[in-house]
Write a protein that holds these residues in place. Sequence first.
Motif: not given
Length: 464
Positions: A37, A39-43, A87, A339-340, A342, A396
């Motif tokens: 992965h 540094r994004s929040h994606h799966d 990813n 927090s994370a 987006l 989210r």
Amino acid sequence: MTIPPCTESGSSVLDELKAALGSRVSTDGELLQNRAHDRSHHDWAPPLAVVEAASTADVSAALRICHEHHTPVVPRGSGTGLEGGANTTADSICLDVSAMNRVLTVAADDLYATVEAGVMKSALNAALPEHHLQFAAGPGVDATVGGMAATSASGTTAVHYGTMKENVLALTVVLADGSVITTGSTTKKTSAGYDLTHLFVGSEGTLGVITEATLTLHPIPASTKMGVWSCPSLQHAVELVVKALRSSLRLTRVELLDRVTVDALARYTGYTAPVTETLMVEFVGDRTEVESQYARFAGLAAQFEAAEHASTSDPAESSRLWQARHDALPAALALVPGSAPLPTDVCVPISRLPACILATQKDIAASGLVAPIVGHVGDGNFHVAILLPPGDERAREQAEELNARLVERALAAGGTCTGEHGVGLGKVSAMAMEHATALQTMRTIKASLDPRGILNPGKVLAAS
């Protein structure tokens, strides 16, 4: 996260990869997790294996084998992306080029360098001072040259030096079937043939894997002056920049920090600038020219009621002041503990920037989310870091809705869904909106160069 067992097909691919590349093929669980992965929040899911390529020949061998087995391949550099472009999925191979880190040529008199794809921007610049040169393009975060080229990255200096598109002269690329091509030349211009170099720049590993790049270099300026200016409003700040650009001032960098960001910096680092919309500007050249340019900017700033907070010609002090821009994201995250982010970005014509940012600020206020804004205001490009409290699924959902409206607003203003983060996984649907009439042509190019669809599938273009 549980690592899925290899399928029969997967085992066959791994056997052939290991036979061809030996210890460069790893199925170590910790490495698979680490390389799966950005540094994004994606799966993401751990891949079947990581291939740590050390040469163009290694990349060619890996792609030839994966092509034969219809196995997806996800290229990776330093993993600093923000839209899921690196990813992996459980059925894929991660092709890591970060070990390809040699500076091959520095042609000082011709102002170019040829490097392998895994060379970090910082490492390239460390090799250039003896030649009195620098590589000035690219983002503020350190990243590999291959990754920067693949995403057409840019950053604070793009208003003066351009993005990666303007700074890549030639490439070595490995295609999906393992064949190797070179594109472009070391000359400043050419009229020979299709511009394949800039087809691959920005393609995010979906058309081929970049293994070498020839890059434009620039002289290190004799003098630099930067300043921090507090503005009474966003409108004043952006109109000042437009006026400066139309007055032929040669801004090297001009960054906007909104008042939320400045407040976050004050809490996080003790930053002392007034909590208001803030511009950070920089000029480079010889000393007389720089002082003249800065004085002209100061005269324009007075017309827009901007007040100078700080200025310097000292490189060390300049770096200290610019650190506030680099601290913007960690400072923002500290506003919502745990927090994370987006993170998202869009780019619009500069004249539309105030209205676009103001509408976005109203959206943020209505959502109740915390989302500081910074921008490369000289380019019309701005970033929103939407902060997601831990475990808050509603937040989210709101953030995704906020991002969607931001993209729609930018496109309606004649802009683009991403100025520099890239499309990756996160903005595939936005690509379809932005490039509706050209999308089929892009798919045709993709099908021609990657007929089995193994190169970074699911990124940039949605499945047809």
